[in-house]
Design a protein around this motif. Structure first.
Motif, short mmCIF file in Angstrom:
data_model
loop_
_atom_site.label_atom_id
_atom_site.label_comp_id
_atom_site.label_asym_id
_atom_site.label_seq_id
_atom_site.Cartn_x
_atom_site.Cartn_y
_atom_site.Cartn_z
N TYR A 178 72.61 46.72 -28.66
CA TYR A 178 72.30 45.89 -27.51
C TYR A 178 73.58 45.65 -26.73
N VAL A 179 73.44 45.42 -25.43
CA VAL A 179 74.58 45.29 -24.53
C VAL A 179 74.54 43.95 -23.82
N VAL A 180 75.68 43.56 -23.26
CA VAL A 180 75.77 42.31 -22.52
C VAL A 180 75.09 42.47 -21.16
N ASP A 181 74.21 41.54 -20.86
CA ASP A 181 73.61 41.43 -19.54
C ASP A 181 73.21 39.97 -19.37
N GLY A 182 74.06 39.20 -18.73
CA GLY A 182 73.86 37.76 -18.68
C GLY A 182 73.08 37.26 -17.49
N GLN A 183 72.76 38.13 -16.53
CA GLN A 183 72.10 37.64 -15.31
C GLN A 183 71.24 38.74 -14.71
N ASP A 184 70.01 38.38 -14.32
CA ASP A 184 69.15 39.26 -13.53
C ASP A 184 68.75 38.49 -12.27
N THR A 185 68.88 39.15 -11.12
CA THR A 185 68.57 38.50 -9.84
C THR A 185 67.54 39.35 -9.09
N PHE A 186 66.56 38.69 -8.53
CA PHE A 186 65.48 39.38 -7.83
C PHE A 186 65.27 38.72 -6.46
N ARG A 187 64.76 39.50 -5.53
CA ARG A 187 64.42 38.94 -4.22
C ARG A 187 62.97 39.29 -3.90
N ALA A 188 62.30 38.34 -3.27
CA ALA A 188 60.89 38.51 -2.93
C ALA A 188 60.57 37.68 -1.71
N ASP A 189 59.56 38.11 -0.97
CA ASP A 189 59.08 37.35 0.19
C ASP A 189 57.88 36.55 -0.29
N LEU A 190 58.08 35.26 -0.55
CA LEU A 190 57.08 34.45 -1.23
C LEU A 190 56.23 33.65 -0.26
N ALA A 191 55.01 33.35 -0.70
CA ALA A 191 54.16 32.41 0.03
C ALA A 191 54.55 30.99 -0.35
N ALA A 192 54.26 30.04 0.52
CA ALA A 192 54.57 28.64 0.24
C ALA A 192 53.82 28.18 -1.00
N LEU A 228 58.61 37.89 -16.51
CA LEU A 228 58.67 37.06 -15.31
C LEU A 228 57.37 37.22 -14.53
N SER A 229 56.71 36.11 -14.24
CA SER A 229 55.44 36.14 -13.50
C SER A 229 55.60 35.38 -12.19
N VAL A 230 55.05 35.91 -11.12
CA VAL A 230 55.08 35.27 -9.80
C VAL A 230 53.66 35.16 -9.30
N SER A 231 53.25 33.95 -8.93
CA SER A 231 51.89 33.72 -8.45
C SER A 231 51.92 32.88 -7.18
N THR A 232 50.94 33.11 -6.31
CA THR A 232 50.80 32.27 -5.13
C THR A 232 50.06 31.00 -5.50
N ALA A 233 50.12 30.02 -4.62
CA ALA A 233 49.47 28.74 -4.88
C ALA A 233 47.97 28.94 -5.08
N GLY A 234 47.45 28.31 -6.11
CA GLY A 234 46.02 28.38 -6.39
C GLY A 234 45.58 29.60 -7.16
N VAL A 235 46.52 30.50 -7.50
CA VAL A 235 46.19 31.71 -8.25
C VAL A 235 46.98 31.71 -9.53
N ASN A 236 46.30 31.77 -10.67
CA ASN A 236 46.96 31.75 -11.98
C ASN A 236 47.28 33.17 -12.42
N ASN A 237 48.56 33.51 -12.48
CA ASN A 237 48.99 34.85 -12.89
C ASN A 237 49.66 34.82 -14.26
N PHE A 238 49.64 33.66 -14.94
CA PHE A 238 50.40 33.51 -16.17
C PHE A 238 49.52 33.74 -17.39
N GLN A 239 49.22 34.97 -17.66
CA GLN A 239 48.44 35.30 -18.84
C GLN A 239 49.39 35.61 -19.99
N GLY A 240 48.88 35.51 -21.21
CA GLY A 240 49.72 35.66 -22.39
C GLY A 240 50.38 37.01 -22.47
N SER A 241 51.65 37.03 -22.87
CA SER A 241 52.41 38.27 -23.05
C SER A 241 52.65 38.55 -24.52
N HIS A 242 51.88 37.91 -25.39
CA HIS A 242 52.01 38.15 -26.83
C HIS A 242 50.65 37.96 -27.48
#
Length: 836
Positions: free
Chosen positions: A65-79, A146-160
Motif C-alpha cells: 500500500y502507498v501513501v495517499d492522504g488526500q482526494d479532491t473532486f469537483r462537481a456541479d451540484l444542485a442546491a 463517496l455518494s452524492v445525492s440531490t435534495a430529496g433523493v436518497n443515494n446512500f445505499q449500503g456498500s457492504h
C-alpha cells in the motif's frame, strides 16, 4: 467464454488508487488544481492511506500500500445536495482520522470528521460548482465509497453485506395455508425432520434442529461455521413442502448507549407542554405496549411494586395473560412457569451488574408514561395504560420467535392502541412483518427505533412499511451522531447525544427517564440519562397516545401516516434523507387530531425526477388521501421550454392519476444541466395544497464516462476454497467492460469480477466494485463445455444487495483472492482493453 460487464449509472473510481500506483498509472487528484471531475449525482470508490508498507499476509506474493492522504473532486451540484463517505478497512490497521468537506465559491461551506466507524455526511447549500475533499491524517490504508445525492433523493445505499445476529440451529418458518392444516408441534417436527417446533401463532413456528445451537453461550455472533451450516439448513427448509417462508431466528437488541444526566430538555423540544393544554386527557384510556426488557419493580418475584413514576399506569395483574415472552434460553427470570420461560409477570429481574442493560425497558416506559405529579420525571402521555411486555432478556437481547409470539398476542388485544419497539436487528423477517401488519390492520400503530449504527443500512423492524421508524436528534434538533438515516427513518424525535451540549446548559444532551439499580442485591428505583434511537421512539408512541386520547375515532395508524406524509405532525429540521418527515411536534400532532378528519392530501411519486442522456421521460403519479376524494387543479407552473406534461393538468379539471413528464429535447444542449420545479395547486372541498416536484436534467454524465475502475475477472473453483483458476484484467470502454477466456478446462466455475483499489490482493471487498454471475450476492455456477460460451453479462457496482434481495444473510464474505499481479499488467494478468 466471453461476455460483458455493465456499470451502474453515475459510477466513478478514484484516479489514484493503490492499484493504479502499482502500475504507475495513478493520476493525482490531491489538490484543487488536480481535482477529479465527478457527476453531480452518483457513487465513487476510493482509496487513502497515511502510511505505506507491505500487507501482513504478503508472503508468497508482494502486495503493498502507498501513501495517499488526500482526494479532491469537483462537481456541479444542485442546491441542497448531500455528500456522504463510508469507510472500510482491514482489522490489521488502526482506525484512521478522516475528514470530509465541501467548498463553494472558494469558501468552506460544510465539513465533518471522524474515524470511519460511522458515515460522514456534509451538504452543499447552493447550486453550482463545488469542491469535495476526502482526507486522512493518520492510520493505514482504507477503502471508501463517496455518494452524492440531490435534495430529496436518497443515494446512500449500503456498500457492504449486512452481518445480522441470529441463533444457530434455529429457524422461523411460516407454513402455507395448505401446509398448516391441523398440524401440531410433533407432527411438524417430524415433517421437517427437526428436533422441536413451537407455535408462534398465525401459521408461524420456531423450529430447532439437532444439535441445539449454542444459545446459552451468550455469543450469537462468534460461532463461525455453525452459523454457515444454519443458513444452509434454512435454505433447505425453504424447499420443504408446505413451507412458505424460512428465515433465521434473528437476534434483536435494545437500541441505546448509556450515560447519566438530570435535565428533561426533550419535552419542550417537541412542544409538549403546549400539547398537554390542547389535550388535557394526556392519553387517558389509551393502551401503550412497551415491548422491551420488562419493568423495574422492588419485588421482581411478584407482579406490582413498580417504579413509583409508573406504578399507577401499569395495567392490573391477570393470571390469564402472558406478559413475559422471553424464552428460557435467554431468560434470567428464576420463576418462569413453563419450559419455554413464558409467564405472566413482566418484571425486569435485573442482572446484578453495575452497568446493567436490563432496565432499558423501564427507561423507555418512563419516556412514554411517567406520571406528571411534580416528582421524578414526566412522560409524554402520563395518563395512558401501560402494558409492559418482556421480550428482551440476558444482556438486552431477544430472539425473533419470542418477538413474533408477543406481537401476534398484542395484535389481537383490543386494549392496546400503540406498540413501541425500542429494539432492532437487520434481518428483514417476513414472519415478523406479517405479525406487525396484523397489528396495524387491527388499529394498532407500531413504532420502532431506527438503529444506532450511524448508517443508511435498513434496520428492522423500523424499515418495515407499516412501522413508524424513528431517528434521533440532540437538543439542537440535529441528527445524533449514532442515529441511522435513510429508509429506516420516517421521522425523528429527541434521542440525545452524549458528545454534544447543543442547548448550552452545561450538560450532555441525554434523555433522563426512569431506571433501576440492583448491583447490591437490593432493587432501588432510580433515574438515568441515556442516548439512542430507543429513546426517540417512545416520544412518538406517546404523542400518538395523546392524539388518540384527544380524538379516538379520527386517529388511526393509516391516518397518522397520511398526516405524517403531509407534514402536519412535524417541523422541518433538515433533509428527508437524515430526518424523514422531520421532528415530531406534539402540539401540531394534537391539533391535527382535533380537526376530527383528515385533510385531503396529494402525494407525488417520485418526489423528485432526474433526467440524463439515457432517460428523457418519466411517469409522475399522484396518490390522494383519503382515497376517493375529488381533487381539482387550481394552478400549474413549470418551465415549458424544458419539459412537457401529458396529459397536461388543466385548471378547473380533476387531477389525473398520473402524467408523463418528458424533456423538450430541441431546447437542451449536451454537456449542460438544467432544473425546474413542477408546481400544481389543488383543492378538495375546503382543503387546498400545492404539489412541488423538483426536476433536474443533467446531460454532463455521459454513458461512456462510467468507470468502476480496473476489473479483475476471475474463474473461481466451485468448492469452499474458492481458488482462482483463471484471471484476466479489463478496463472500461464506453461505459462497460468486455472480457474473454480461451483454452479453459471444461467444468463448473464461479464467474466474478471486481476492483482491488487498496492493492491487497483481494477483489469485491466492502468499498470495492463487485460483479458476480448472474446476480451480485447470489453467485451461481457457470458450466463451460467444449463449445464456446458467449454473451455472458454481469453488472458491477460499489453497492451491495440487501438481505431482502438475497433471501438470507451472507456471512464472513471477504472477497476473492487474486493471483500474483507483480508491478505490471503482464501475465498471469492480461489487459484486454485500456481507456485511461
Amino acid at each position: 467464454m466471453s461476455g460483458t460487464i455493465t456499470i451502474e449509472s453515475g459510477t466513478r473510481v478514484d484516479s489514484d488508487t493503490a492499484d493504479d500506483s502499482r502500475l504507475n498509472e495513478a493520476i493525482s487528484n490531491n489538490s484543487s488544481s488536480t481535482a477529479q471531475l465527478v457527476p453531480s449525482t452518483g457513487i465513487l470508490g476510493g482509496y487513502l492511506s497515511n502510511t505505506s508498507g507491505r500487507y501482513p499476509d504478503s508472503d508468497e506474493f508482494v502486495f503493498e500500500y502507498v501513501v495517499d492522504g488526500q482526494d479532491t473532486f469537483r462537481a456541479d451540484l444542485a442546491a441542497g445536495s448531500t455528500i456522504a463517505v463510508q469507510v472500510f478497512r482491514d482489522s490489521d490497521f488502526p482506525a484512521p482520522t478522516i475528514t470530509l468537506s465541501v467548498a463553494q465559491g472558494g469558501a468552506l461551506v460544510d465539513s465533518a470528521s471522524g474515524t470511519g466507524s460511522t458515515p460522514l455526511m456534509v451538504s452543499a447549500p447552493d447550486e453550482g460548482p463545488a469542491e469535495i475533499s476526502v482526507g486522512t491524517a493518520s492510520g493505514g490504508p482504507f477503502r471508501y465509497v463517496l455518494s452524492v445525492s440531490t435534495a430529496g433523493v436518497n443515494n446512500f445505499q449500503g456498500s457492504h453485506y449486512s452481518q445480522p445476529e441470529f441463533v444457530p440451529d434455529e429457524a422461523i418458518v411460516l407454513m402455507s395455508s395448505e401446509g398448516q392444516g391441523n398440524v401440531n408441534s410433533q407432527g411438524l417436527a417430524r415433517a421437517l425432520s427437526v428436533s422441536s417446533a413451537k407455535s408462534l401463532g398465525q401459521g408461524a413456528w420456531l423450529v430447532r434442529r439437532n444439535p441445539v445451537g449454542a444459545v446459552a453461550s451468550q455469543s450469537f455472533g462468534s460461532v463461525g461455521g455453525l452459523r454457515d451450516e444454519t443458513l444452509r439448513w434454512i435454505a433447505e427448509l425453504k424447499a420443504e413442502p408446505g413451507v412458505e417462508v424460512a428465515e433465521p431466528n434473528y437476534v434483536y437488541r435494545a437500541q441505546t448507549d448509556r450515560d447519566l444526566s438530570s435535565l428533561q430538555w426533550n419535552l419542550p423540544l417537541i412542544s409538549l407542554p403546549l400539547a398537554w393544554q390542547a389535550a388535557p386527557a394526556r392519553g387517558s384510556s389509551i393502551g401503550v405496549a412497551v415491548m422491551d426488557t420488562g419493568l423495574f419493580t422492588s419485588t421482581p418475584q411478584t407482579y406490582g411494586n413498580w417504579h413509583l413514576d409508573l406504578d399507577a399506569n401499569v395495567v392490573p395483574f391477570s393470571s390469564d395473560r402472558i406478559l413475559d415472552y422471553v424464552s428460557a434460553d435467554l431468560d434470567i427470570d428464576p420463576q418462569f412457569n413453563d419450559r419455554l420461560g413464558y409467564d405472566n409477570n413482566p418484571a425486569d429481574p435485573g442482572d446484578g451488574k453495575p452497568q446493567s442493560s436490563n432496565f432499558h425497558g423501564t427507561h423507555v416506559a418512563g419516556i412514554v408514561a411517567a406520571l406528571a405529579n411534580g416528582e421524578g420525571v414526566n412522560g409524554v402521555a402520563p395518563e395512558i395504560s401501560l402494558w409492559p411486555v418482556r421480550v428482551l432478556g440476558r444482556d438486552g437481547a431477544g430472539t425473533l420467535d419470542d418477538l413474533v409470539a408477543a406481537m401476534n398476542w398484542a395484535a389481537d388485544n383490543p386494549d392496546i392502541d400503540v406498540i413501541n419497539l425500542s429494539l432492532g436487528g437487520v434481518g428483514p423477517s417476513t414472519v415478523l412483518e406479517a405479525a406487525i401488519n396484523r397489528a396495524d390492520g387491527n388499529g394498532k400503530l407500531v413504532v420502532a427505533a431506527a438503529g444506532n449504527q450511524g448508517t443508511d443500512e435498513l434496520t428492522y423492524p423500523a424499515a418495515f412499511e407499516r412501522v413508524i421508524g424513528v431517528g434521533a436528534v440532540d437538543a439542537g434538533k440535529v441528527r445524533a451522531s449514532y442515529s441511522n438515516f435513510g429508509g429506516s427513518v420516517d421521522l425523528v424525535a429527541p434521542g440525545g447525544d452524549a458528545t454534544r451540549d447543543a442547548n448550552l446548559d452545561g450538560n450532555a444532551d441525554l434523555v433522563i427517564s426512569t431506571w433501576g439499580v440492583d448491583d447490591g442485591g437490593e432493587f432501588i428505583r432510580s433515574y438515568a440519562g441515556l442516548q439512542g434511537t430507543s429513546m426517540a421512539a417512545p416520544h412518538v408512541a406517546g404523542v400518538y397516545a395523546l392524539m388518540k386520547g384527544a380524538n379516538a375515532e379520527a386517529v388511526t395508524p393509516g391516518q397518522f401516516r397520511a398526516w405524517l406524509a403531509s407534514g402536519r405532525l412535524t417541523e422541518s429540521v433538515g433533509s428527508s434523507t437524515e430526518y424523514g418527515a422531520g421532528l415530531i411536534n406534539a402540539l401540531r400532532s394534537v391539533d391535527a387530531a382535533l380537526d376530527g378528519s383528515v385533510n385531503t392530501i396529494v402525494l407525488s411519486s417520485p418526489s423528485a425526477i432526474e433526467f440524463d442522456l439515457a432517460r428523457f421521460s418519466s411517469d409522475l403519479g399522484f396518490t390522494v388521501y383519503p382515497e376517493g376524494e375529488s381533487v381539482v387543479v387550481d394552478g400549474v407552473a413549470f418551465n415549458t421550454d424544458l419539459i412537457t406534461l401529458e396529459p397536461a393538468p388543466t385548471v378547473g379539471d380533476a387531477l389525473p392519476d398520473s402524467v408523463a413528464v418528458s424533456v423538450v429535447e430541441a431546447n437542451i444542449v449536451e454537456g449542460q444541466s438544467y432544473a425546474t420545479t413542477i408546481e400544481i395547486d389543488y383543492s378538495a372541498g375546503a382543503d387546498s395544497g400545492t404539489i412541488e416536484v423538483p426536476v433536474s436534467i443533467d446531460l454532463r454524465a455521459l454513458t461512456d464516462e462510467r468507470d468502476a475502475g480496473r476489473h479483475y475477472v476471475l474463474l473461481v473453483s466451485p468448492d469452499v476454497s474458492r481458488e482462482t483458476i483463471e484471471q484476466r484484467v479489463v478496463t472500461a470502454r464506453d461505459g462497460s467492460y468486455s472480457f474473454s477466456f480461451d483454452d479453459i478446462e471444461p467444468g463448473e466455475y464461479f464467474l466474478v469480477a471486481g476492483t482491488d483499489t487498496d492493492n491487497n490482493g483481494f477483489i469485491c471487498e466492502s468499498g470495492e466494485a463487485c460483479a458476480e454471475y448472474p446476480v451480485n450476492g447470489l453467485p451461481e455456477k457457470i458450466v463451460i463445455g467444449e463449445e464456446r460460451v458467449t454473451g455472458v453479462t454481469l453488472s458491477t457496482s460499489f453497492r451491495r444487495p440487501t438481505i431482502a434481495s438475497m433471501g438470507l444473510p451472507r456471512l464472513g464474505f471477504e472477497g476473492y483472492r487474486l493471483k500474483n499481479l507483480g508491478n505490471t499488467a503482464a501475465e498471469p494478468v492480461r489487459t484486454l482493453e485500456t481507456n485511461r
